[in-house]
Design an enzyme around this catalytic site. Sequence first.
Site: not given
Lengths: 428, 160
Positions: A143, A218, A221, A244, A384
């Site tokens: 991303h 990261d 997700q 999220k 993104c």
Amino acid sequence: MTAVDTPAAASALDVAAVRADFPILSRTVRDGKALVYLDSGATSQRPRQVLDAEREFLEQHNAAVHRGAHQLAEEATDAYESARARIAAFVGADPASLVFTKNATEGINLVAYAMSNAATAGPDAARFTLGPGDEIVVTELEHHANLVPWQELCRRTGATLRWFEVSPDGRLDLDSDPITERTKVVAFAHQSNVLGTVLPVAELVRRARAVGALTVLDACQSVPNRPVSFTGLDVDFAAFSGHKMLGPSGVGVLYGRQDLLAAMPPFLTGGSMIEMVRMEGSTYAPPPQRFEAGVPMTSQAVGLGAAVDYLSAIGMDAVEAHEAALTGRALDALAEVPGVRVVGPTDLVDRGGVVAFVVDGVHAHDVGQVLDDRGVAVRVGHHCAWPLHRRFGVAATVRASVHVYNTPAEIDALVDGVRAAQKFFGVA
Amino acid sequence: MQLEQMYQEIILDHYRSPHGAGLRDPFDAESFQINPTCGDEITLRVRLDEGKVAEISHETLGCSISQASASVLTDLVVGRSVEESMRVLTAFQEMAQGRGQVEPDEDVLGDGVAFAGVARYPARVKCALLGWMAFKDAVVRVSGDVPGTAGGTSDGKDAT
Ligand SMILES: Cc1ncc(COP(=O)(O)O)c(C=O)c1O
């Protein structure tokens, strides 16, 4: 904690009961169509429990945290720190290793800016300094939030950016490994927000560690969708966003190993992050306060605490199994539609609940418009992750992403809508 | 169904057989524009002749709306004076950004009025304007400024 796709875990999740907790899911869109929300990868919806926690905090305990000695200030500080402790437990970490940020983007930037500040921050911070000849390694599937800050850090310090490539089936190409003795940072997603691919964290950590590089995960997700332990994964830093994972926007988390946070110079400076201030100069509080300058977001942190309580009550194994079942249904059904190509792994091995695809002869925007007309909310575009789209030779994809509240019938509505788009544009 | 309001038959026709598609030589200026939210791209060339738009050619990598819009643009401005074409551009832009509140003038906009439905979908306005912003930019490159428009901001390419 065991993460297995047992039917028992799947049946542990009562979707109807879950849906009843999310007021927004009962609204209609576009002239009375039932909302089919398949865009949780962009932002998830919030259950009443989260909304109530925020309201209750604001109605009963609101005050500036870590300031003032009155009762409300105490209660607000307790609520804020209690949220930190519960969120820390949720991601297998010590509360002192969790910094509240605005979102994951800010968390990653915090590390990147702290590293450029390290150049002038004395011997303790030396391990964070970068310069010409040093390298930062990312992957082609990142991303922009985990790419642009590193490009910028390279620009500021003279370091060089390198990256892992992605193979045609949407997996990380471990043979394209650019990690060398020059590598100082290896930053990568736990799960791609486009492909759904789950990266081999243990292997990447092993390779980074072998050359003494820091790892930055990261986890945007992954933390919302499956059991995750940062200490178990043994990463140095990790970042995720509240919005999220059924929580509020405006709050995110940066995790950092405590010895690293202790040695790292601040990014933002000002009130609340100091130890002692004189006109001539200042010293800084220990982490996590050192990295939380100014009055922080408070009701949002409390709301995120409620979100992890909510997810924990369901059980992250059950969440993962539920999403895997929906993802499998989507992959199977889309495979039956001629002219539809999934971008990313087409099986459930090391794969999460986002499914990106292209429809031959119909642009993603146009597919999205037909879906929207039927009440189905998906994301269209490059999400993104522009370099990744370029890698696959497509300008844009349609992306459906699921969370606890989605149902098999909603996946069917998605697939019906894709067929309708093909019909509308005359390609089927 | 609202879908037909947006994808009017005129738009679908232009999308299926776009006018001006395929880059041609010679040209006076070329503009490359992208829509940063979705990655759609257009390369557009303009040839001017004695103050008139003599030819437009473009290569559009984008959705039906952006392709059809570039096609309609070609029809509307080729043969007009640069100044007139800028008036059409302004009218098109006002309609596209009008949230469905601006009544388009068919005398000025011709097939362009079909894009009135797009104006109700804010996310698609940039698609409709992509080619027009490329045209404006290309004209500026030839003439140094844009006759007949106030200010120079091209709303089609701001990042969100
Ligand atoms: C993988 C990944 N990383 C980073 C981000 C950035 O998150 P935020 O915009 O909340 O900072 C996102 C979400 O858009 C994401 O999916």
